[in-house]
Design a protein around this motif. Structure first.
Motif, PDB file in Angstrom:
ATOM      1  N   GLY A 141       0.813  -1.208   0.000  1.00 55.74           N
ATOM      2  CA  GLY A 141       0.000   0.000   0.000  1.00 55.74           C
ATOM      3  C   GLY A 141       0.847   1.258   0.000  1.00 55.74           C
ATOM      4  N   ALA A 142       0.520   2.206  -0.894  1.00 55.27           N
ATOM      5  CA  ALA A 142       1.191   3.501  -1.043  1.00 55.27           C
ATOM      6  C   ALA A 142       2.534   3.407  -1.747  1.00 55.27           C
ATOM      7  CB  ALA A 142       1.370   4.212   0.302  1.00 55.27           C
ATOM      8  N   ALA A 143       2.935   2.216  -2.199  1.00 54.53           N
ATOM      9  CA  ALA A 143       4.240   2.078  -2.858  1.00 54.53           C
ATOM     10  C   ALA A 143       4.216   2.556  -4.299  1.00 54.53           C
ATOM     11  CB  ALA A 143       4.711   0.630  -2.805  1.00 54.53           C
ATOM     12  N   ALA A 144       3.082   2.435  -4.980  1.00 50.76           N
ATOM     13  CA  ALA A 144       3.037   2.709  -6.422  1.00 50.76           C
ATOM     14  C   ALA A 144       3.318   4.171  -6.740  1.00 50.76           C
ATOM     15  CB  ALA A 144       1.688   2.292  -6.992  1.00 50.76           C
ATOM     16  N   GLU A 145       2.830   5.092  -5.891  1.00 52.37           N
ATOM     17  CA  GLU A 145       2.963   6.509  -6.227  1.00 52.37           C
ATOM     18  C   GLU A 145       3.412   7.386  -5.063  1.00 52.37           C
ATOM     19  OE1 GLU A 145      -0.866   7.743  -7.595  1.00 52.37           O
ATOM     20  OE2 GLU A 145      -0.794   6.540  -9.434  1.00 52.37           O
ATOM     21  N   ARG A 155       7.984   7.316   0.015  1.00 50.60           N
ATOM     22  CA  ARG A 155       9.407   7.469  -0.291  1.00 50.60           C
ATOM     23  C   ARG A 155      10.265   6.526   0.557  1.00 50.60           C
ATOM     24  NH1 ARG A 155      10.572  13.980  -1.264  1.00 50.60           N
ATOM     25  NH2 ARG A 155       9.060  14.244  -2.958  1.00 50.60           N
ATOM     26  N   TRP A 156       9.664   5.924   1.562  1.00 53.02           N
ATOM     27  CA  TRP A 156      10.382   5.002   2.434  1.00 53.02           C
ATOM     28  C   TRP A 156       9.586   3.716   2.586  1.00 53.02           C
ATOM     29  CZ3 TRP A 156      15.180   6.012   4.666  1.00 53.02           C
ATOM     30  CH2 TRP A 156      15.658   7.319   4.497  1.00 53.02           C
ATOM     31  N   GLN A 214      15.028   3.625   1.802  1.00 50.52           N
ATOM     32  CA  GLN A 214      14.493   4.729   0.999  1.00 50.52           C
ATOM     33  C   GLN A 214      14.268   4.216  -0.413  1.00 50.52           C
ATOM     34  OE1 GLN A 214      16.606   8.409   1.266  1.00 50.52           O
ATOM     35  NE2 GLN A 214      15.148   9.502  -0.036  1.00 50.52           N
ATOM     36  N   ILE A 215      13.023   4.327  -0.899  1.00 51.74           N
ATOM     37  CA  ILE A 215      12.687   3.779  -2.221  1.00 51.74           C
ATOM     38  C   ILE A 215      12.522   4.863  -3.279  1.00 51.74           C
ATOM     39  CG2 ILE A 215      11.637   1.686  -1.277  1.00 51.74           C
ATOM     40  CD1 ILE A 215       8.877   2.958  -1.779  1.00 51.74           C
ATOM     41  N   ARG A 216      12.383   6.133  -2.854  1.00 55.30           N
ATOM     42  CA  ARG A 216      12.284   7.245  -3.812  1.00 55.30           C
ATOM     43  C   ARG A 216      13.205   8.381  -3.392  1.00 55.30           C
ATOM     44  NH1 ARG A 216       6.794   5.490  -4.334  1.00 55.30           N
ATOM     45  NH2 ARG A 216       6.252   5.199  -6.527  1.00 55.30           N
ATOM     46  N   ARG A 217      13.602   9.158  -4.360  1.00 57.18           N
ATOM     47  CA  ARG A 217      14.505  10.279  -4.110  1.00 57.18           C
ATOM     48  C   ARG A 217      13.808  11.377  -3.321  1.00 57.18           C
ATOM     49  NH1 ARG A 217      18.996  10.001  -7.481  1.00 57.18           N
ATOM     50  NH2 ARG A 217      18.828   8.569  -9.248  1.00 57.18           N
ATOM     51  N   ASP A 218      14.568  12.090  -2.557  1.00 56.28           N
ATOM     52  CA  ASP A 218      14.055  13.218  -1.784  1.00 56.28           C
ATOM     53  C   ASP A 218      14.325  14.559  -2.463  1.00 56.28           C
ATOM     54  OD1 ASP A 218      12.537  12.734   0.427  1.00 56.28           O
ATOM     55  OD2 ASP A 218      14.226  12.361   1.749  1.00 56.28           O
TER      56      ASP A 218
END
Length: 672
Positions: A177-181, A184-185, A207-211
């Protein structure tokens, strides 16, 4: 049985059912009158996701979750969090799930599995949405079997990092849940390898997305929430796609290719790895460590169980009010009568209404036990939350289906809420533990306590210690009056058979009869389960094969136990034996009498709908016929109070469906 006289004080009963944070609930329901929270239907997936995020950001702006993560271990924080979730659930399950993933799973994982220093560092960032996270446990090839997950995290002592990998397609993280879009963690669960040795499932903060990008969601940017962005190197993110419901949640898939995770990001409350690669744990066994790693799920199951009952309240409020105002047929040359007049309609809705009351009080007691867990989660709460989650969500599924059908074509219309609510919540039967698997966990605990109680009885004369052998177990079989010896079971069944139940039976007599019948069913099923398992093991089958041969009995025994526990808890609440709620003194005698009838009808419904009572000869065919007659009478009696009973659920008008109110005006030509 008691007749239909008396008046229900709806305000007092609602106060009992809500149990806590009454003022905060009322304020939150007022906030939900704002336009962003207005109920909408048939939106695109993209629009629904954006609206869910906008609603989340609005509530965050109001400080709804302040201190619920940083002070998440306290009773007060848990109570406040639960009140928030329960109110949101009546509006939008996507909102409930998306916020629950961030605060209740991601946040709770860090505070429960992280060191005090890790919790202190990250909890404020989670609350302020500077770190928006998700919960990376489920994989394409592994759901309930968490021990079998394939994602690996191998420690590289030379570089001082864990190297995270997805070794196969079945190892991809799925339904996150919330990973698709959004997130960030991620709290990623993986098989930990240190010095070439497997150490089991552990959680790491990844961390899965850039900050380095600003959130493109206006509502998020307004409060400086960090949402979305490009994936970090080595991480692939994909969308799970369209679903039957919960379109507002962006469920995603994750792959890891040699992702370097700092050593400090291992959540290290119970296990650590030093710079040189030395692994150590403060716990005594691998099993204990594994149980601790999944601690956040228990709180989730408590919320799911309580949430399922709240959805039943919503469906029943709409269906009952419609049944009292919608008319159909009638005597010759007379006006049509309300749907609720019909026995068939009463038997559709009143048993479900009764069960919802019993389960609501049971859910409140479960919450109290959970709130009192200050250091991890107790075995008792784990077992009870597993059983309650299974039976409560199955009840919700069946209740909403009955409500949908009871409203005819109007029940199929989205704006009348029941059908889309049912679709959105269907996932409850399988997420955070498949119900059938959860009942198997309950059965294992019951078997252990059954064996301990039997040993204690046989050996108590020889050893003081053995007399307390069952005390470390948490199902409470002895306290519930479940016998373990064959003679005691036979004696109990004879006592049940000796009772003449009829229309003149008082509620106290009937409750006692049902209690004994429930005890007998549970005792017989547990005895048979224990015997069958021993016989299977004696044939030199493996433990795995032996248990597989017993799964149907295990499920039946677990259901019987939870039914008994709920019935006994309800009787205890009505007798004033729970000082934490004190239901008895909170209600006047008339309200107490009406609510007590819910417990009686609940017991009658279980006794007449479950063939095992006759198959096991718990009661006679003649008694079964008498109970069936009493069930019909009980539904009729309760229907006289149906309007007041659903009013006490406290569902706000703006969160209900049009057919629960003036549906003629709502559908008038003037409204075109």
């Amino acid at each position: 049985m008691t007749g239909g006289a008396g008046v229900l004080d709806t305000a007092r009963v609602q106060h009992v059912l809500d149990m806590h944070d009454h003022e905060a609930r009322a304020k939150l329901f007022e906030v939900m009158k704002e336009d962003v929270f207005r109920l909408r239907y048939a939106e695109t997936r993209e629009t629904e996701r954006a609206r869910t995020t906008a609603r989340w950001m609005r509530l965050a702006e109001l400080g709804l979750w302040d201190h619920t993560v940083s002070d998440g271990g306290s009773r007060r924080a848990k109570m406040r969090y639960d009140a928030n979730v329960e109110c949101m659930a009546l509006l939008d399950h996507s909102l409930e799930v998306k916020t629950g993933v961030h605060y209740g799973l991601f946040g709770a994982t860090i505070t429960k599995l992280g060191t005090p220093e890790q919790a202190a560092r990250y909890a404020p960032l989670i609350e302020s949405l500077q770190m928006v996270g998700c919960f990376g446990l489920t994989e394409l090839g592994h759901g309930s079997n968490v021990r079998g997950i394939e994602t690996t995290a191998a420690y590289d002592a030379d570089s001082g990092v864990f190297v995270l990998n997805t070794p196969s397609e079945s190892a991809q993280k799925y339904w996150i849940g919330a990973a698709a879009e959004t997130a960030r963690w991620c709290a990623v669960f993986a098989q930990l390898h240190v010095g070439g040795k497997a150490r089991g499932v552990h959680a790491l903060l990844v961390q899965i997305r850039r900050d380095d990008t600003t959130s493109i969601v206006p509502e998020a940017a307004a409060i400086n929430a960090r949402i979305g962005g490009e994936p970090m190197p080595g991480i692939t993110i994909a969308d799970c796609g369209d679903k039957v419901g919960l379109q507002g949640v962006d469920n995603g898939r994750l792959w890891f290719d040699n992702v370097a995770v700092p050593r400090e990001n291992l959540l290290s409350r119970f296990a650590t790895v030093d710079e040189s690669g030395t692994y150590s744990t403060s716990l005594r066994s691998v099993d204990e460590l594994f149980a601790r790693q999944l601690g956040a799920l228990t709180g989730g199951r408590v919320s799911i169980a309580v949430g399922a009952i709240n959805q039943s309240k919503l469906g029943l409020t709409i269906a009952v009010r419609y049944a009292l105002s919608r008319r159909a047929f009638g005597p010759p040359s007379a006006s049509e009568v309300p749907l609720m007049f019909y026995q068939s309609h009463q038997l559709r809705l009143m048993p479900a209404l009764a069960a919802t009351y019993v389960m609501a009080l049971g859910g409140n007691r479960l919450k109290q036990l959970y709130w009192d867990c200050s250091n991890g989660v107790s075995k008792q709460v784990h077992v009870l939350s597993s059983g309650f989650k299974a039976l409560f969500t199955w009840h919700m599924r069946d209740c909403l289906q009955q409500c949908r059908e009871a409203c005819g074509g109007q029940g199929y219309k989205s704006e009348n809420r029941i059908a889309p609510v049912k679709n959105d919540h269907d996932v409850m039967m399988t997420f955070e533990g498949d119900n059938s698997v959860l009942l198997q966990q309950v059965a294992r605990s019951l078997l252990a306590e059954h064996a301990a109680a039997a040993f204690s009885r046989a050996e108590s004369a020889k050893s003081r210690r053995s007399a307390d052998a069952a005390s470390k177990y948490s199902s409470g079989l002895v306290e519930l009056g479940v016998p373990v010896s064959s003679k005691a079971i036979e004696k109990l069944v004879r006592a049940v058979h000796s009772v003449n139940v009829n229309r003149d039976s008082c509620d106290t007599k009937l409750a006692s009869f049902l209690s004994h019948a429930f005890q007998a069913r549970t005792a017989i099923l547990l005895d048979r389960l224990a015997r069958r398992l021993r016989a299977a093991m004696a044939t030199q089958q493996s433990g795995f094969e032996s248990w597989n041969d017993c799964l149907e009995l295990a499920s039946q025994a677990s259901r019987a136990y939870v039914d008994l526990l709920l019935f006994e808890w309800f009787q205890s609440e009505m007798a004033g034996h729970n000082p934490d709620t004190d239901v008895c003194s909170s209600l006047d005698s008339s309200s107490r009498s009406i609510v007590r009838r819910c417990g009686t009808l609940y017991g009658l419904e279980i006794a007449t709908s479950n063939p095992l009572f006759l198959q096991l000869r718990v009661f006679s065919p003649e008694q079964a016929e008498q109970l069936s007659t009493l069930r019909i009478a009980g539904a009729s009696s309760l229907s006289a109070h149906a309007e007041a009973l659903v009013a006490a659920f406290g569902v706000p008008e703006h969160l209900s469906g049009p057919i629960a109110g003036d549906w003629l005006t709502h559908n008038s030509r003037a409204k075109l």
